[in-house]
Write a protein that holds these residues in place. Structure first.
Motif, PDB file in Angstrom:
ATOM      1  N   ASN A 156       1.049  -1.473  -0.011  1.00  0.00           N
ATOM      2  CA  ASN A 156       0.178  -0.071  -0.073  1.00  0.00           C
ATOM      3  C   ASN A 156       0.931   1.390   0.141  1.00  0.00           C
ATOM      4  OD1 ASN A 156      -2.986  -1.327   0.572  1.00  0.00           O
ATOM      5  ND2 ASN A 156      -1.347  -2.133   2.153  1.00  0.00           N
ATOM      6  N   LEU A 174      -4.801   1.920  -0.121  1.00  0.00           N
ATOM      7  CA  LEU A 174      -5.394   1.554   1.074  1.00  0.00           C
ATOM      8  C   LEU A 174      -6.984   1.094   0.890  1.00  0.00           C
ATOM      9  CD1 LEU A 174      -3.761   3.782   3.526  1.00  0.00           C
ATOM     10  CD2 LEU A 174      -3.266   1.621   3.561  1.00  0.00           C
ATOM     11  N   ARG A 175      -7.684   1.703  -0.167  1.00  0.00           N
ATOM     12  CA  ARG A 175      -8.923   1.384  -0.208  1.00  0.00           C
ATOM     13  C   ARG A 175      -9.211   0.340  -1.008  1.00  0.00           C
ATOM     14  NH1 ARG A 175      -8.037   6.993  -0.550  1.00  0.00           N
ATOM     15  NH2 ARG A 175      -9.531   8.257   0.964  1.00  0.00           N
ATOM     16  N   HIS A 176      -8.296  -0.371  -1.403  1.00  0.00           N
ATOM     17  CA  HIS A 176      -8.655  -1.858  -2.341  1.00  0.00           C
ATOM     18  C   HIS A 176      -7.572  -2.856  -1.935  1.00  0.00           C
ATOM     19  CE1 HIS A 176      -6.039   0.437  -5.277  1.00  0.00           C
ATOM     20  NE2 HIS A 176      -5.510  -0.582  -5.303  1.00  0.00           N
ATOM     21  N   SER A 177      -7.906  -3.918  -2.446  1.00  0.00           N
ATOM     22  CA  SER A 177      -6.939  -5.008  -2.312  1.00  0.00           C
ATOM     23  C   SER A 177      -5.884  -5.247  -3.133  1.00  0.00           C
ATOM     24  CB  SER A 177      -7.693  -6.265  -2.543  1.00  0.00           C
ATOM     25  OG  SER A 177      -6.756  -7.706  -2.242  1.00  0.00           O
ATOM     26  N   PRO A 220     -11.479  -4.851  -0.195  1.00  0.00           N
ATOM     27  CA  PRO A 220     -10.247  -5.068   0.519  1.00  0.00           C
ATOM     28  C   PRO A 220     -10.335  -6.180   1.448  1.00  0.00           C
ATOM     29  CG  PRO A 220     -11.213  -2.914   0.834  1.00  0.00           C
ATOM     30  CD  PRO A 220     -12.229  -3.787   0.052  1.00  0.00           C
ATOM     31  N   GLU A 223      -5.699  -7.641   6.670  1.00  0.00           N
ATOM     32  CA  GLU A 223      -6.599  -6.786   5.636  1.00  0.00           C
ATOM     33  C   GLU A 223      -7.112  -5.733   6.431  1.00  0.00           C
ATOM     34  OE1 GLU A 223      -7.501  -9.709   1.899  1.00  0.00           O
ATOM     35  OE2 GLU A 223      -8.850 -10.046   3.655  1.00  0.00           O
ATOM     36  N   VAL A 224      -7.479  -5.946   7.628  1.00  0.00           N
ATOM     37  CA  VAL A 224      -8.114  -4.743   8.276  1.00  0.00           C
ATOM     38  C   VAL A 224      -7.280  -3.691   8.848  1.00  0.00           C
ATOM     39  CG1 VAL A 224      -7.600  -5.351  10.777  1.00  0.00           C
ATOM     40  CG2 VAL A 224      -9.798  -4.266  10.226  1.00  0.00           C
ATOM     41  N   LYS A 282      -7.451  -0.447   6.471  1.00  0.00           N
ATOM     42  CA  LYS A 282      -8.610   0.374   6.820  1.00  0.00           C
ATOM     43  C   LYS A 282      -8.545   1.282   8.323  1.00  0.00           C
ATOM     44  CE  LYS A 282     -11.434  -0.694   3.780  1.00  0.00           C
ATOM     45  NZ  LYS A 282     -12.104   0.091   2.782  1.00  0.00           N
ATOM     46  N   LEU A 338      -5.896   4.179   7.188  1.00  0.00           N
ATOM     47  CA  LEU A 338      -6.794   5.163   6.356  1.00  0.00           C
ATOM     48  C   LEU A 338      -7.729   5.932   7.240  1.00  0.00           C
ATOM     49  CD1 LEU A 338      -7.547   6.161   3.423  1.00  0.00           C
ATOM     50  CD2 LEU A 338      -9.382   4.312   3.334  1.00  0.00           C
ATOM     51  N   TRP A 339      -8.175   5.305   8.166  1.00  0.00           N
ATOM     52  CA  TRP A 339      -8.998   5.997   9.093  1.00  0.00           C
ATOM     53  C   TRP A 339      -8.107   7.022   9.923  1.00  0.00           C
ATOM     54  CZ3 TRP A 339      -8.400   5.784  14.612  1.00  0.00           C
ATOM     55  CH2 TRP A 339      -9.441   6.503  15.307  1.00  0.00           C
TER      56      TRP A 339
END
Length: 949
Positions: free
Chosen positions: A185, A191-194, A224, A285-286, A289, A292-293
């Motif tokens: 990433n 960060l918004r997709h896999s 994601p 994978e979390v 997210k 990004l937050w």
């Protein structure tokens, strides 16, 4: 192969018989005290053991007085076994060390006579004044910081050294994870997709999947959580298939012969693996997210580089939001608490819950801070993508920064300077280390890196190499695919990745050179004890090896605790799979091909004798796994001849010292007193364990597993054949020697190549168990542990262990001692007549019933308690310090007055326990029975005529 306990006992009995002869101690097996001892042939009759309890300097002082009283009765030469724990080990080891020095001095002069009692000062039967050794111990009663502030700052410096080492070790875990997140990433858009979408775009082009069924496929791989969801589907299908397979097996199977147990079946093992893979993929994978937050919450202003301090402030602000939400319901919560506290029963429960909550919060604080640090170093390397409209960057309209707004300039600058410097530094470090090890230390044995590769090949048949190569190949694909957006290469993103990879590599290489015991607090603690109690190696004295302990001293048993929180590593059942077989075959071929000369031109990559994995223990040892019973601990022994435990076997002390050069008398005493540790035997620390490990609050010691220490006769034997049974496969934390991780997470087993030993009080704080195991018929326990409630917790624990493990029962009523002590606490001004039986409440006497043995043993239990007939200065100290004689063990900074109060109490209590009393005829009931047992004890010891008024 390590020895079993029968060999240990045989060596000890021979030593005791020889000691009795050399000291002229004659112990008759005849009807001493009514009946002869039921000892077998070659077993010394009427074995006499003294146990000195744990409790730091408090116990050392009390036991010092008790030993001086035993000397007044001329019983020191009669002691066969001296079993010590923690603080009792301080003073017991000091006595044995001084006796050893006397014996060596006699040998140099060609003399052979009785030894002087190290703590004696004359023939005064009322009390004793300090001799030179006791005065030295008293001068150093503040042994942890004898020079005050100067020593405290030194200790803090050593503690901070451990913090830095632990920080680097922690980075070896955090940096690879952060680097992998940045690798997959590089920007906030990723960060918004896999990462699967990036790979597909790289392979098929950025325009694939715009229409038709491909659009649905693109939407699916862009999710994601595509990997964890796919794994969940596979897991669900597996569970259904497993259920069908089990149903058909139950319905149509005609024979059960050879069927695996449910927990050992291939389906169960693979189902567990799928569950762990699914959970692991979700955690991976979390993270994008969450990152990004975090970036959105702490979004820096346009044209402004976010500092670390500002990021931390933003994190605190986010956490405050949660606190504010909780505060909104504070009225309701307070109302619930007030109603609950009105009920005494519920109030106590609530207080208990609050205490547990505080304990939980304390344990979670550092792990959460570490996770926050991981997020911080990850955010540094992620580039904030610009906001575009019609192909133009309009981020400035929204006041939002772009680029590497979080990372420091030295890390994110589009320059290869940092990478070059790191690579050069890595090369210089490796060259310097090679020169130091090969030429300055003259060590030609394979290094830890070589041993690691050899262990990996041996334990995993080379299959790990295939997995490592697959991970590396996948990482290269991910890195390239994520940095080729629309066919354009982004060199700045690649430069940042290289910097992270170089930093990770150099941190891992440096951290790989840290050893288990070098940076803990054990060495400082050991050397403080060495100096204060003259255990050898200080004041120009030579170190005293365990094997060199004098034969005229009582046979010293130093008790430690083997920490065991995980079951033994089970051997994998055979799996008939063509794919698995092919992978293992290929891995074995690759592993064989990599058996080249070490990179520095050293020997072939093979395990040297001292680094071999521990041999598989005997069947009797395999059956003994403390973790199965939930004890999480086992009795571990240090003695003149052997070191070890039942589950590890016992290795000769000389062989163990060759494996671990630091192991001597002082080290054993320090290990026995390692009260502060991230793992504390039967004492569960929960989430606080990782915190103590990371803060370097670790007094424990990592020892080579005694089961892997070869005996001299084993070394002389020829190499075993290729058909011999191989050692068991080891876990990764064992191969990589991840000692800090093992301590923090409780990955402690009795079959690891190294085992973690801590305070003997973490399983037996009075040292009684080892004496019962040796079937001592006459035992005196000196108990000075902190026990304000007089619950005799350590004693009751040993009673349970002895009954379960040894078939030994103890009949001893300690409740009168408790009642007298509690009554004294309630009213310390009450004057008790000198001839009152209440003054007998310093001790209790009872019987020991050994399995299949008609002769009962006698146990005299001397407890640190006050009855009111002690010397005036002891009672004055009690008046001013109400916690006496149960002041906390955390207080290791005794004053002269404090140490003397405990020493005098120990001397007084032992005198009261052993002396003949004129008013014995007036004593009734239990007191009369105990007086009879004490008289019988003294008769069997051969000192029935010796009295103290």
């Amino acid at each position: 192969m390590a020895e079993d306990f029968k060999a240990v006992l045989h060596s000890e009995y021979r030593s005791i018989i020889d000691r009795r002869k050399r000291l002229g101690v004659k112990v008759s097996n005849d009807a001493s005290g009514g009946k002869p001892d039921s000892n077998s042939k070659h077993t010394p009759p009427w074995l006499f053991g003294v146990a000195l309890s744990g409790g730091g300097i408090r116990s050392a002082s009390f036991c010092l007085g008790a030993l001086q009283a035993l000397d007044q009765y001329k019983l020191i030469p009669r002691i066969d076994y001296l079993s010590t724990v923690s603080g009792g080990g301080y003073i017991g080891s000091a006595m044995v060390a001084d006796m050893t020095r006397q014996e060596l001095a006699q040998a140099k002069k060609g003399k052979d006579k009785a030894l002087d009692f190290p703590f004696a000062s004359g023939e005064n039967v009322l009390d004793v004044h300090d001799n030179k050794l006791v005065g030295h111990i008293r001068d150093n009663s503040r042994f942890l910081a004898p020079r005050g502030f100067r020593d405290i700052t030194l200790s803090v410096g050593i503690l901070m050294r451990g913090w830095m080492v632990n920080f680097l070790l922690l980075l070896t875990l955090l940096l690879p994870l952060a680097t992998f997140v940045i690798l997959t990433n590089p920007t906030t858009d990723h960060l918004r997709h896999s990462i699967v979408l990036d790979v597909a775009n790289w392979i098929f082009g950025d325009d694939w999947g715009e229409t038709g069924w491909a659009a649905s496929m693109r939407s699916m791989v862009a999710d994601p959580f595509v990997l964890s969801r796919s794994a969940l589907v596979v897991f669900a299908v597996w569970l259904v298939a497993w259920g069908l397979r089990r149903s058909y097996s139950d319905s149509y199977a005609t024979a059960r012969k050879g069927e695996h147990l449910e927990q050992d079946s291939l389906w169960a093992r693979d189902g567990r693996s799928l569950l762990l893979v699914t959970a692991g993929l979700f955690l991976i994978e979390v993270q994008p997210k969450i990152i990004l937050w975090l970036i959105e919450v702490t979004s820096p202003r346009f044209g402004h580089r976010q500092t670390t301090l500002e990021t931390l402030k933003a994190l605190i602000t986010a956490a405050a939001a949660v606190v504010t939400a909780t505060a909104a319901f504070r009225g309701m919560l307070i109302s619930w608490l007030q109603k609950a506290l009105n009920s005494p029963k519920i109030g106590h429960q609530i207080r208990g819950y609050l205490a547990r909550a505080a304990f939980l919060a304390l344990g979670l604080a550092l792990p959460l801070l570490i996770y926050g640090f991981f997020l911080l170093i990850t955010v540094w390397g992620i580039k904030i993508s610009p906001i575009r409209c019609l192909g133009f960057n309009v981020s400035w309209l929204f006041g939002r920064a772009t680029g590497y707004a979080y990372g420091p300039a030295w890390l994110t600058a589009n320059s290869h300077l940092l990478f070059t410097l790191l690579v050069l530094g890595m090369a210089l470090f490796l060259t310097g280390r090679t020169f130091a090890v090969r030429y300055l230390a003259d060590d030609l044995a394979p290094g830890r890196l070589s041993s690691f590769f050899a262990a990996m090949v041996h334990d995993y048949s080379g299959s790990v190499l295939i997995k490592v190569l697959l991970v590396l190949a996948s990482s290269v694909v991910f890195a390239v695919a994520a940095r080729m957006a629309k066919g354009v290469w982004h060199p700045d993103e690649f430069t940042v990745l290289l910097n992270y990879l170089a930093i990770t590599a150099i941190v891992i290489i440096v951290a790989f050179n840290f050893t288990e015991n070098a940076n803990g607090l054990h060495r400082l603690y050991r050397d403080r004890l060495r100096w204060a109690f003259r255990l050898g190696g200080s004041e120009g004295q030579a170190n005293i090896a365990l094997k060199d302990i004098g034969v005229k001293a009582p046979y010293l048993l130093i008790n430690g605790t083997l920490n065991v929180r995980r079951a033994r590593q089970a051997a994998d059942p055979p799996r008939k799979s063509f794919i698995i077989g092919a992978i293992r075959w290929l891995g074995a071929r690759i592993a064989a091909a990599t058996r080249l000369r070490a990179w520095w031109g050293g020997p072939d990559i093979i395990l040297s004798g001292r680094r071999q994995p521990p041999a598989r223990p005997a069947a009797s040892l395999e059956a003994n796994d403390p973790s199965k019973r939930g004890r999480n601990a086992e009795f571990f022994l240090f003695s003149k001849h052997f070191v070890g435990s039942e589950s590890t076997g016992y290795a000769p002390s000389a062989a163990m010292a060759e494996e671990e050069g630091q192991l001597d008398l002082a080290a054993a005493a320090a290990i026995s007193g390692a009260a502060i540790s991230s793992s504390m035997g039967r004492i569960s620390l929960g989430l606080l364990g990782p915190t103590l490990a990371l803060l370097n609050l670790r007094l424990g010691f990592w020892l080579p597993n005694p089961s892997g220490v070869s005996l001299e006769k084993e070394r002389a034997r020829p190499a075993r054949s290729a058909t011999a049974e191989d050692p068991p496969r080891r876990s990764w934390e064992d191969i990589l020697r991840l000692y800090l991780l093992a301590e923090a997470t409780g990955q402690l087993r009795s079959d690891s190549s190294r085992v973690y030993i801590t305070d003997g009080g973490h399983i037996d704080n009075i040292g009684l168990y080892q004496l019962l195991k040796r079937k001592c018929k006459l035992i005196i326990v000196v108990d000075a542990e902190a026990d304000a409630g007089m619950n005799f917790g350590a004693f009751t624990d040993v009673q349970r262990f002895a009954r379960i493990d040894l078939g030994v029962r103890i009949s001893l009523d300690w409740r009168p001692v408790r009642d007298a002590a509690l009554a004294r606490d309630a009213n310390r001004t009450k004057v008790i007549p000198p001839d009152s039986p209440l003054h007998l409440r310093h001790f209790a006497a009872g019987k020991i019933l050994y399995e299949n043995d008609p002769v009962e043993g006698i146990l005299l239990y001397v407890k640190a308690s006050v009855t009111g007939d002690e010397p005036d200065y002891v009672l004055d100290y009690e008046r001013r310090y109400p916690l006496f004689p149960n002041e906390p063990t955390s207080d290791q900074f005794f004053s002269e007055e404090q140490m003397e109060a405990y020493r005098a109490l120990g001397f007084h209590a032992m005198r009261v326990a052993l002396r003949e009393r004129e008013q014995t005829a007036r004593i009734q009931g239990d007191d009369s029975m105990q007086a009879s047992l004490v008289t019988l004890l003294k008769m069997r010891l051969g000192n029935q005529g010796q009295q103290i008024s």
